[in-house]
Enzyme design. Structure first.
Site, PDB file in Angstrom:
ATOM      1  N   SER A 141       0.863  -1.133   0.075  1.00 26.08           N
ATOM      2  CA  SER A 141       0.172  -0.125  -0.128  1.00 26.08           C
ATOM      3  C   SER A 141       0.849   1.216   0.106  1.00 26.08           C
ATOM      4  O   SER A 141       2.046   1.193   0.450  1.00 26.08           O
ATOM      5  CB  SER A 141      -0.821  -0.097   1.340  1.00 26.08           C
ATOM      6  OG  SER A 141      -1.453   1.221   1.400  1.00 26.08           O
ATOM      7  N   TYR A 155      -1.628  -0.936  10.430  1.00 25.81           N
ATOM      8  CA  TYR A 155      -1.832  -1.515   9.178  1.00 25.81           C
ATOM      9  C   TYR A 155      -0.591  -0.816   8.111  1.00 25.81           C
ATOM     10  O   TYR A 155       0.169  -1.541   7.266  1.00 25.81           O
ATOM     11  CB  TYR A 155      -3.165  -1.011   8.199  1.00 25.81           C
ATOM     12  CG  TYR A 155      -3.175  -0.783   6.767  1.00 25.81           C
ATOM     13  CD1 TYR A 155      -3.741  -2.366   6.213  1.00 25.81           C
ATOM     14  CD2 TYR A 155      -3.195   0.004   6.114  1.00 25.81           C
ATOM     15  CE1 TYR A 155      -3.865  -2.372   4.988  1.00 25.81           C
ATOM     16  CE2 TYR A 155      -3.495  -0.207   4.552  1.00 25.81           C
ATOM     17  CZ  TYR A 155      -3.821  -1.608   4.124  1.00 25.81           C
ATOM     18  OH  TYR A 155      -3.946  -1.518   2.696  1.00 25.81           O
TER      19      TYR A 155
END
Ligand SMILES: NC(=O)c1ccc[n+]([C@@H]2O[C@H](COP(=O)([O-])OP(=O)(O)OC[C@H]3O[C@@H](n4cnc5c(N)ncnc54)[C@H](OP(=O)(O)O)[C@@H]3O)[C@@H](O)[C@H]2O)c1
Length: 263
Positions: A141, A155
């Protein structure tokens, strides 16, 4: 290039796309199937109607036992893998900044965003190395480099670990014939993201376009003016897995419409 020339790019290849029942995973699965691969996938819930992988294994791959059951089923059916795409990931952490993230949440984010890839790689790379060929992709990401602190710090840190792990792994296995790369998506409008946008719009009493813009603003804006599409990520994934990308190795491809504001 004429369509016929690329339609069989993956003919004869055996692939596993984790999390291939929704979102980017489903788009990558469809793309690899369309280009001739046999493609296995895994998720907790069965694939939606119309999505027919070569093999589906129902499992929770955030656990070692879940990964083991997928490895056993894929090995029994395919004998090994040529292509491994580690897609599973996401965040269920609450908002509230660092103080809201207790040990259990941190461990859950690592269990979902780092360990499935580590475990699948450990299971399937020895076979690829023995054959002197294979390609591995990790879906990370942009949060690995652009962490958002409100709810997704754990995350973001887990994705950063995944990206760094991927780079280190590439150094070890590249000389043995296996290519390893990372894709770092920005905001990709999957069906789940569209549902979130609709919920945000309802809650705020606006429309979907306004809610979408609000999400884009929270990232500092997206220069191309829209989120990416799962199919655009799938096209990049297919390229990186293909022989055309034979010299691309240990790389991290950002696909974010220009969201990351620095080089
Ligand atoms: N969407 C974005 O904007 C965005 C941006 C950057 C990075 N990413 C990353 O890109 C990847 C794909 O994201 P996405 O938004 O396309 O995902 P998605 O639409 O939420 O789909 C996730 C897929 O993974 C499966 N899955 C989730 N948890 C699982 C578990 N514990 N065990 C087995 N399967 C599991 C889901 O099926 P079940 O729920 O049935 O298990 C589904 O098939 C993730 O790694 C995510 O972190 C997404």
């Amino acid at each position: 290039m004429p369509e016929t020339l690329i339609s069989g790019r993956f003919a004869g290849k055996r692939a596993l796309v984790t999390g291939g029942t929704q979102g980017m995973g489903a788009a990558i699965l469809r793309r690899l199937l369309a280009e001739g691969a046999q493609v296995a996938t895994t998720a907790r819930a069965a694939p939606p109607p119309g999505l027919v992988p070569s093999l589906f294994v129902q499992a929770d791959v955030s656990t070692a036992a879940g990964v083991r059951s997928v490895v056993e089923a894929v090995t029994a059916r395919f004998g090994g893998l040529d292509l491994l795409v580690n897609v599973v990931g996401g965040s269920a952490a609450p908002s509230g900044g660092f103080a809201a993230l207790d040990d259990e949440i941190w461990q859950g984010e690592l269990a979902l965003n780092l360990f499935p890839a580590v475990r699948f790689d450990r299971a399937f790379l020895p076979g690829m190395i023995a054959r002197g060929a294979g390609a591995v992709l990790h879906i990370s990401s942009i949060q690995a480099r652009l962490p958002l602190p409100e709810a997704t710090l754990a995350y973001a840190a887990a994705k950063a670990a995944l990206t760094t792990y991927s780079k280190g792994l590439s150094k070890e296995v590249g000389p043995k014939g296996v290519r390893v790369n990372t894709i770092s998506p920005g905001f990709i409008e999957t069906a789940a993201a569209t549902r979130l946008i609709e919920r945000l719009a309802t809650r705020a009493g606006t429309d979907a376009a306004e809610a979408r813009l609000g999400l884009m603003r929270s990232l500092g804006g997206i220069p191309i003016g829209r989120p990416g599409l799962p199919e655009e990520v799938a096209a990049l994934a297919a390229f990186l897995l293909s022989a055309e990308a034979a010299s691309i190795h240990g790389a991290d491809y950002v696909i974010d419409g220009g969201t990351v504001p620095v080089v």
